[in-house]
Enzyme design. Structure first.
Site, PDB file in Angstrom:
ATOM      1  N   SER A   1       1.834  -9.826  -0.707  1.00  0.00           N
ATOM      2  CA  SER A   1       1.464  -8.405  -0.666  1.00  0.00           C
ATOM      3  C   SER A   1       1.764  -7.709   0.665  1.00  0.00           C
ATOM      4  CB  SER A   1      -0.018  -8.246  -1.005  1.00  0.00           C
ATOM      5  OG  SER A   1      -0.814  -9.090  -0.191  1.00  0.00           O
TER       6      SER A   1
ATOM      7  N   LYS B   1       0.797  -1.236   0.000  1.00  0.00           N
ATOM      8  CA  LYS B   1       0.000   0.000   0.000  1.00  0.00           C
ATOM      9  C   LYS B   1       0.826   1.279   0.000  1.00  0.00           C
ATOM     10  CE  LYS B   1      -4.450  -1.602   1.486  1.00  0.00           C
ATOM     11  NZ  LYS B   1      -4.253  -3.043   1.805  1.00  0.00           N
TER      12      LYS B   1
ATOM     13  N   GLU C   1      -9.760   6.789   3.438  1.00  0.00           N
ATOM     14  CA  GLU C   1     -10.599   5.848   4.160  1.00  0.00           C
ATOM     15  C   GLU C   1      -9.718   4.670   4.548  1.00  0.00           C
ATOM     16  OE1 GLU C   1     -10.113   5.765   0.978  1.00  0.00           O
ATOM     17  OE2 GLU C   1      -9.678   3.639   0.665  1.00  0.00           O
TER      18      GLU C   1
HETATM   19  C1  LIG Z   1      -5.135  -4.098   1.546  1.00  0.00           C
HETATM   20  C2  LIG Z   1      -4.412  -5.348   1.304  1.00  0.00           C
HETATM   21  C3  LIG Z   1      -4.778  -6.247   0.274  1.00  0.00           C
HETATM   22  C4  LIG Z   1      -5.999  -6.066  -0.576  1.00  0.00           C
HETATM   23  O1  LIG Z   1      -6.023  -4.926  -1.362  1.00  0.00           O
HETATM   24  P1  LIG Z   1      -5.770  -4.962  -2.932  1.00  0.00           P
HETATM   25  O2  LIG Z   1      -6.129  -3.593  -3.364  1.00  0.00           O
HETATM   26  O3  LIG Z   1      -6.627  -6.013  -3.535  1.00  0.00           O
HETATM   27  O4  LIG Z   1      -4.328  -5.260  -3.122  1.00  0.00           O
HETATM   28  C5  LIG Z   1      -3.997  -7.363   0.063  1.00  0.00           C
HETATM   29  N1  LIG Z   1      -2.911  -7.619   0.830  1.00  0.00           N
HETATM   30  C6  LIG Z   1      -2.535  -6.805   1.838  1.00  0.00           C
HETATM   31  C7  LIG Z   1      -1.331  -7.167   2.642  1.00  0.00           C
HETATM   32  C8  LIG Z   1      -3.263  -5.651   2.109  1.00  0.00           C
HETATM   33  O5  LIG Z   1      -2.879  -4.852   3.120  1.00  0.00           O
END
Ligand SMILES: *Cc1c(COP(=O)(O)O)cnc(C)c1O
Length: 407
Positions: A390, A101, A123
């Protein structure tokens, strides 16, 4: 909507069009008062995108503050345990504030600075996007207000505290279910009123144009690095790439560089929750329908009257009723395929990665890992899978402990 077969390839640069349409998806479904600010934002972003100085500053901040580049790690013991394709992990969990993010938060903060804004709002659901936004606001000296559902604030008290440590004001939203959807509405309301000095940092590849495209572009660095790294490690492209899909930002950032590489299979993984029954999951492509939510036409979980369904996932970041419009577009063309993984499978993958690789993945990312483990065992030993890790799972440790204690 039935899935059409892949007919002619599209240039990934050609979409969205000027109005933000990804084929029938996307667009700008907002009140009249927001059209002006959104067009201003789209124009400012178009200029910034073509400005080498902006790009240079972005690269610099991604490295010095964000922690890029992230590694591409060969998960040898996970590979051996699955018995099949080699599994590589793109380590977005190593980034500042713990997930992908920050890529988008840095990009939008630089854009806000360029537009002369002094105040940033955002948000947040679970709090991850709020923490990334609060951090960049502290870094660049913006006043920062984060809208968060009161129910989410209660569940994520530590994240609320972390945002406040960075100087953000966290405003609780006491409307409806008191979660992410209501927080987005309140942030939009604030933006309409204060747009003269305020930028709204939306947290996923969702919402009205220009957000889906802009957020995608800020995350495209994930796939660009992955391509260089896998070519260096293996001398060829992967056979399959896998990422979890909430709003879809980490996935589209991971896939974008590969959309025109037809040999590379792209798979998005949604949250299967407790079961694929209304209210029990967040797999928009399994049970969702075409509709409009919060600025954007896309696949949405809703009832016969168009009321937004309740959703559930063990991972808060995948728990949203709509999916990013670009994913819907490429799904129709069979370019990105979708699967879902349920809570139990995600928790198992979480445990496995901790145990045999010493990596604690976010519960969102664990959905991608679980699907990769399944796929690897079905593929020959010389094939290659890249998974986008992610985010890190420190934020989920308490929730996992609570679930394990109950069992
Ligand atoms: C917020 C988040 C997601 C989901 O959001 P996407 O916009 O689909 O990437 C996935 N993995 C992590 C670690 C997150 O913090």
């Amino acid at each position: 909507m039935s899935q059409t077969t892949f007919t002619k390839p599209v240039s990934r640069q050609a979409i969205p069009d000027k109005g933000g349409h990804f084929g029938p998806y996307g667009g700008m479904y907002v009140p009249e008062t927001l059209m002006g600010p959104l067009y201003d934002l789209a124009n400012a972003y178009d200029e910034a995108r073509e400005d080498p100085e902006f790009q240079k500053e972005l690269q610099h901040q991604l490295r010095s503050f964000g922690g890029r580049p992230t590694g591409l790690y060969f998960a040898k013991r996970l590979t051996q345990a699955c018995g099949g394709a080699k599994i590589y992990l793109k380590r977005e969990d190593m980034l500042h504030t713990g997930a992908h993010k920050i890529n988008n938060a840095i990009g939008q903060a630089l854009l806000a600075k360029r537009m002369g804004k002094q105040r940033i709002i955002a948000e947040t659901g679970a709090g991850q996007h709020g923490i990334a936004t609060a951090a960049v606001c502290a870094r660049f000296g913006f006043e920062c207000v984060i809208y968060m559902g009161a129910e989410d604030m209660r569940r994520q008290a530590l994240n609320v505290f972390r945002m406040r440590l960075s100087g953000a004001e966290v405003r609780g939203v006491e409307i409806g279910q008191k979660t992410l959807k209501e927080a987005i509405n309140e942030a939009m309301r604030d933006w309409v009123t204060n747009v003269r000095n305020t930028h709204y940092v939306l947290g996923s590849a969702l919402g009205s144009h220009p957000y889906p495209r802009m957020v995608r572009d800020f995350h495209a660095v994930i796939g660009q690095e992955t391509k260089d790294q896998i070519l260096e490690a293996e001398g060829r492209l992967p056979d399959e790439m896998i990422a979890c899909v909430g709003g879809g930002s980490n996935a589209i950032g991971f896939f974008f560089e590969f959309l025109e590489e037809e040999s590379v299979k792209l798979t998005g993984v949604e949250a299967g929750g407790r079961s694929i029954q209304d209210g029990e999951h967040a797999a928009r492509f399994d049970g969702g329908k075409l509709g409009v939510l919060q600025g954007c036409k896309t696949w949405i979980l809703q009832d016969g009257e168009g009321q937004i369904s309740l959703t559930h996932s063990v991972s808060a970041g995948l728990d949203y009723a709509a999916v990013g419009p670009e994913h819907a577009f490429y799904r129709d063309r069979n370019r990105i395929r979708f699967a879902h993984v349920n809570d139990e499978e995600a928790l198992k993958a979480f445990g496995k990665l901790c145990e045999i690789e010493g990596i604690v993945p976010a519960l969102e990312s664990s959905h991608g890992i679980a699907h990769a483990m399944k796929r690897a065992s079905e593929m020959p030993a010389n094939s290659i899978i890249c998974v986008n890790l992610s985010g890190r799972g420190d934020k989920d440790a308490e929730e996992v402990a609570r679930i394990l204690n109950k069992e």
